[in-house]
Scaffold this active site. Structure first.
Site, short mmCIF file in Angstrom:
data_model
loop_
_atom_site.label_atom_id
_atom_site.label_comp_id
_atom_site.label_asym_id
_atom_site.label_seq_id
_atom_site.Cartn_x
_atom_site.Cartn_y
_atom_site.Cartn_z
N CYS A 1 -2.92 1.71 6.80
CA CYS A 1 -3.04 1.10 8.14
C CYS A 1 -3.67 2.06 9.14
O CYS A 1 -4.08 1.63 10.21
CB CYS A 1 -1.67 0.65 8.61
SG CYS A 1 -0.48 1.99 8.62
N GLU B 1 4.94 -4.13 12.05
CA GLU B 1 4.01 -2.99 11.93
C GLU B 1 2.79 -3.54 11.22
O GLU B 1 2.86 -3.92 10.05
CB GLU B 1 4.65 -1.87 11.12
CG GLU B 1 5.79 -1.22 11.87
CD GLU B 1 6.31 0.00 11.13
OE1 GLU B 1 5.82 1.10 11.41
OE2 GLU B 1 7.17 -0.17 10.27
N ASN C 1 0.79 -1.24 0.00
CA ASN C 1 0.00 0.00 0.00
C ASN C 1 0.82 1.29 0.00
O ASN C 1 0.31 2.32 -0.42
CB ASN C 1 -1.03 -0.02 1.14
CG ASN C 1 -0.41 -0.08 2.49
OD1 ASN C 1 0.72 -0.55 2.65
ND2 ASN C 1 -1.11 0.40 3.49
P1 NAP Z 1 0.27 -8.94 3.59
O1 NAP Z 1 -0.61 -9.74 2.71
O2 NAP Z 1 0.52 -9.41 4.98
O3 NAP Z 1 1.66 -8.82 2.80
C1 NAP Z 1 2.73 -8.08 3.31
C2 NAP Z 1 4.02 -8.69 2.83
O4 NAP Z 1 4.17 -9.98 3.43
C3 NAP Z 1 4.08 -8.90 1.32
O5 NAP Z 1 5.40 -8.65 0.86
C4 NAP Z 1 3.74 -10.38 1.19
O6 NAP Z 1 4.25 -10.98 0.01
C5 NAP Z 1 4.46 -10.92 2.40
N1 NAP Z 1 4.03 -12.26 2.82
C6 NAP Z 1 2.81 -12.81 2.71
N2 NAP Z 1 2.82 -14.08 3.21
C7 NAP Z 1 4.10 -14.30 3.66
C8 NAP Z 1 4.76 -15.40 4.26
N3 NAP Z 1 4.13 -16.55 4.54
N4 NAP Z 1 6.08 -15.27 4.58
C9 NAP Z 1 6.73 -14.13 4.32
N5 NAP Z 1 6.16 -13.05 3.72
C10 NAP Z 1 4.86 -13.13 3.42
O7 NAP Z 1 -0.22 -7.42 3.69
P2 NAP Z 1 -0.67 -6.44 2.52
O8 NAP Z 1 -2.01 -6.85 2.03
O9 NAP Z 1 0.43 -6.27 1.52
O10 NAP Z 1 -0.76 -5.07 3.33
C11 NAP Z 1 -1.89 -4.72 4.04
C12 NAP Z 1 -1.68 -4.85 5.54
O11 NAP Z 1 -0.53 -4.12 5.94
C13 NAP Z 1 -2.84 -4.23 6.33
O12 NAP Z 1 -3.18 -5.06 7.41
C14 NAP Z 1 -2.26 -2.90 6.81
O13 NAP Z 1 -2.88 -2.37 7.95
C15 NAP Z 1 -0.84 -3.29 7.06
N6 NAP Z 1 0.03 -2.10 7.08
C16 NAP Z 1 0.54 -1.67 8.27
C17 NAP Z 1 1.33 -0.53 8.31
C18 NAP Z 1 1.92 -0.02 9.60
O14 NAP Z 1 2.80 0.85 9.55
N7 NAP Z 1 1.48 -0.51 10.75
C19 NAP Z 1 1.58 0.17 7.14
C20 NAP Z 1 1.02 -0.30 5.94
C21 NAP Z 1 0.26 -1.45 5.94
P3 NAP Z 1 3.33 -11.19 -1.30
O15 NAP Z 1 2.91 -9.83 -1.73
O16 NAP Z 1 4.26 -11.84 -2.24
O17 NAP Z 1 2.17 -12.04 -0.87
#
Ligand code: NAP
Length: 406
Positions: free
Chosen positions: A284, A250, A154
């Protein structure tokens, strides 16, 4: 298959490599192909960790790290328009929000450059104990080791900057796995760091199977710190699987806002409309659950709903657009299903709640049941809920009702 101008290679040990397999990057807005990126697996991940560990055997002094970080900030400034268009194309982020993200990333690099020059230790007051009298002791801050970094889709530029820039400031080499949907901004940053004089191995970028690359980052003992930004389930499972590493998470949440009776209601409505729907709610800290004191509830609703309806929905590449697509059609359909669930359980849809073309309109749901998904879980879409309360304690109870995430 022949490579084309929009094919991007991976950076491992200072070399841009192809692997023979490709990940296709598709526009979230119209499904067109934005680019193809070489696909890495476990072998490339192990080579990247090896390169990072080797690179750190020749430490980079603080002044060089700071100079590289400053040069990257400058290069980002010069290529700001290109960077914003890349973010917009791969993430479907409206261009005006993408431009803000580029400015934030410049500032991330600038601040990291400042920090790189300030990493001082401290004197230990040895004479605080009798046995220490006459002795001198001090601490130093040393790089922890290779950093494994995993970033979400994002904020594909600034959240990658949040990982690469502080790691370099601290003198650590990085193996980065950006989100598969949005690797192009990450590769641009790696290119800018390399052009700025970063030696081979200090930054490595791998795109490909999340668990295959993630497993190497979790299991390889040379990776000393894991930094993850993304969803709660993935983050907590990584931490459980890496008990001997430093793991920084995060994660997400279903952000509540409380509007008290003495608030400037119109100003609160303007801010909530902007912050609930920016990047279609895929942030987020996106405002998701708004609780308004009963004395000003009607006034807030009357001010808020027209402001939501005035948001421009459309092509993220259009300079006027406020709200574009969700990152994947499945995510749009999930959010729509959550809205339908609340409606079926008695909530009122004040605006939106349907598709216009392929896009989900900004949606305001009044009084969803407390156990509905919209009340409990992170929607990560262009929807917010509206409800009233009588006392601040009641509002705080509502606010805390969402399931814990991060
Ligand atoms: P996500 O599906 O958890 O993916 C995040 C990253 O993790 C991607 O690079 C993804 O790779 C990777 N990943 C997925 N499964 C994995 C595994 N088994 N092992 C290692 N890596 C793995 O999250 P998203 O949909 O991209 O992002 C949305 C989430 O991020 C929301 O919950 C949002 O609130 C949170 N967020 C938090 C912050 C903060 O600062 N707190 C900031 C931004 C976003 P792939 O893309 O290859 O699946």
């Amino acid at each position: 298959m022949a490579t084309t101008a929009s094919d991007r290679k991976l950076l491992v040990d200072g070399a841009w490599i192809a692997t023979g397999a490709w990940v296709e990057i598709v526009s979230p807005y119209d499904g067109s192909t934005v680019a193809r990126v070489a696909k890495a697996g476990g072998a490339e991940a192990r080579a990247a960790v090896e390169a990072a560990e080797r690179a750190m055997r020749t430490p980079l002094p603080a002044h060089k790290r700071a100079e590289i970080l400053v040069r990257v900030a400058g290069a980002l400034g010069r290529r700001a328009d290109e960077a914003a268009r890349l973010v917009s194309a791969e993430a479907g982020k409206p261009l005006k929000a993408a431009r803000v993200e580029v400015a934030r990333a410049m500032s991330t690099y600038t601040m990291a450059a400042v920090e790189a020059r300030k990493l001082a230790g401290e004197m230990v007051p040895m004479d605080a104990s009798q046995s220490g009298e006459g002795k001198l002791a001090f601490t130093q801050r040393l790089p922890i080791g290779v950093v494994g970094a995993i970033s979400p889709f994002n904020f594909p530029l600034n959240l990658v900057a949040h990982k690469l820039a502080p790691a370099l400031a601290a003198g650590c080499a990085v193996v980065l796995k950006p989100a598969s949907q949005t690797p192009l901004s990450a590769l641009l940053l790696a290119e800018l760091e390399t052009d700025a004089g970063l030696p081979a191995g200090w930054v490595n970028v791998l795109v490909g199977g999340a668990s295959e690359i993630g497993d190497v980052l979790v299991e390889d003992e040379r990776v000393k710190l894991l930094t993850f930004t993304g969803s709660a389930d993935v983050g907590w499972s990584l931490r459980e699987r890496a008990p001997r590493k430093r793991v920084n998470l995060e994660l997400g949440n279903a952000t509540p806002v409380i509007v008290e009776p003495d608030a400037d209601v119109d100003d609160a409505a303007t801010r909530c409309a902007a912050n609930a729907f920016s990047f279609a709610g895929q942030s987020c800290i996106s405002v998701q659950r708004i609780f308004v004191h009963e004395d000003v509830y009607d006034a807030f609703r009357e001010s808020f709903v027209p402001k939501v309806e005035a948001l421009v929905v459309g092509d993220p590449a259009d300079e006027e657009t406020d709200v574009g697509p969700l990152v994947r059609p499945e995510d749009r359909d999930r959010v729509l299903a959550w809205i339908d669930e609340a409606r079926d359980a008695g909530a009122t849809i004040l605006t939106g709640g349907r598709l216009e073309g392929e896009l989900l309109l900004p949606t305001v749901v009044e009084r969803p049941p407390p156990d509905s998904k919209l009340s409990c879980d992170e929607a990560f879409g262009p929807v917010c809920t509206l409800d009233s309360y009588a006392t601040l304690d009641e509002a705080l109870d509502h606010a805390k009702m969402a399931r814990p995430h991060g």
